[in-house]
Scaffold this motif. Sequence first.
Motif, PDB file in Angstrom:
ATOM      1  N   ALA A  77       0.851  -1.187   0.000  1.00  0.00           N
ATOM      2  CA  ALA A  77       0.000   0.000   0.000  1.00  0.00           C
ATOM      3  C   ALA A  77       0.888   1.237   0.000  1.00  0.00           C
ATOM      4  O   ALA A  77       2.089   1.164   0.260  1.00  0.00           O
ATOM      5  N   ALA A  78       0.282   2.370  -0.281  1.00  0.00           N
ATOM      6  CA  ALA A  78       1.031   3.625  -0.281  1.00  0.00           C
ATOM      7  C   ALA A  78       1.227   4.116   1.139  1.00  0.00           C
ATOM      8  O   ALA A  78       0.406   3.851   2.027  1.00  0.00           O
ATOM      9  N   THR A  81      -1.624   5.732   3.957  1.00  0.00           N
ATOM     10  CA  THR A  81      -3.016   5.311   3.742  1.00  0.00           C
ATOM     11  C   THR A  81      -3.583   4.570   4.945  1.00  0.00           C
ATOM     12  O   THR A  81      -4.795   4.410   5.053  1.00  0.00           O
ATOM     13  N   VAL A  97       3.743   0.265   6.767  1.00  0.00           N
ATOM     14  CA  VAL A  97       3.111  -0.249   5.556  1.00  0.00           C
ATOM     15  C   VAL A  97       3.379  -1.747   5.467  1.00  0.00           C
ATOM     16  O   VAL A  97       4.459  -2.221   5.849  1.00  0.00           O
ATOM     17  N   GLY A 118       5.935   9.278   0.891  1.00  0.00           N
ATOM     18  CA  GLY A 118       6.008   9.319  -0.564  1.00  0.00           C
ATOM     19  C   GLY A 118       6.117   7.956  -1.211  1.00  0.00           C
ATOM     20  O   GLY A 118       6.069   7.844  -2.434  1.00  0.00           O
ATOM     21  N   THR A 119       6.270   6.911  -0.389  1.00  0.00           N
ATOM     22  CA  THR A 119       6.319   5.550  -0.946  1.00  0.00           C
ATOM     23  C   THR A 119       4.936   5.181  -1.487  1.00  0.00           C
ATOM     24  O   THR A 119       3.931   5.341  -0.800  1.00  0.00           O
ATOM     25  N   ARG A 120       4.899   4.685  -2.755  1.00  0.00           N
ATOM     26  CA  ARG A 120       3.637   4.305  -3.380  1.00  0.00           C
ATOM     27  C   ARG A 120       3.499   2.785  -3.430  1.00  0.00           C
ATOM     28  O   ARG A 120       4.488   2.068  -3.265  1.00  0.00           O
ATOM     29  N   ARG A 121       2.305   2.347  -3.679  1.00  0.00           N
ATOM     30  CA  ARG A 121       2.067   0.903  -3.812  1.00  0.00           C
ATOM     31  C   ARG A 121       2.885   0.362  -4.991  1.00  0.00           C
ATOM     32  O   ARG A 121       2.908   0.937  -6.065  1.00  0.00           O
ATOM     33  N   ASP A 123       6.178   0.208  -4.945  1.00  0.00           N
ATOM     34  CA  ASP A 123       7.566   0.690  -4.843  1.00  0.00           C
ATOM     35  C   ASP A 123       8.417  -0.323  -4.078  1.00  0.00           C
ATOM     36  O   ASP A 123       7.929  -1.029  -3.185  1.00  0.00           O
TER      37      ASP A 123
END
Length: 199
Positions: A77-78, A81, A97, A118-121, A123
Amino acid sequence: MGVPGLTRVSGLRRRRNPLRRRSDVVEAWTRLVLAVTLFVGAPLVGLLTARWAYDEGRATVTAQRAERHRVHAVAVAAAGTGAAPPALAGRQYLYRVRVLWTEPGAGTRAATAHVPAGTRRGDTVDLWLDRRGRIVAPPPGAAAVRQHTVAVGICATGVTAGLVLVTRTALRRTVVQRRLGEWERAWARTEPEWTGRRP
């Protein structure tokens, strides 16, 4: 004829001086020893302590690198969230996460890890694991070892300088008390001659 200034060091001249007391000589030599200790000894203690801290820091990094290994995990997940609040680490916020990674012989593994903002799903994030497979902090880098070394060296220098100054204050009080005692004894011998009063 001597060099100006060299023969006038307070209390350290070798010529006999009837006005110079033992306390004057002790105070002069004490000042000299404490000055050398303050301006030479304290920095030397700081340097030696910093060198020891650097060696210990490098040994710790080597040991941790031998006990830990890095894996590349994928964020499920980002960051931000989830309901968990972020944690401040240094100058950045970290979010908890769910991540997945694959280890040879162990298959796919999942865990919750702290990832930067800033980490996105999807990454990739780097994780460090100990020998039991638990997520741990990464080994300190060279910059952290240097910062620790400098901090320990400065603290050791400051503590040594503080001890020297406290010692100087204590010795100064002792010398002043002895000097006052010497003055009182000298006055007790001299005062009857000046005033004509019998003891």
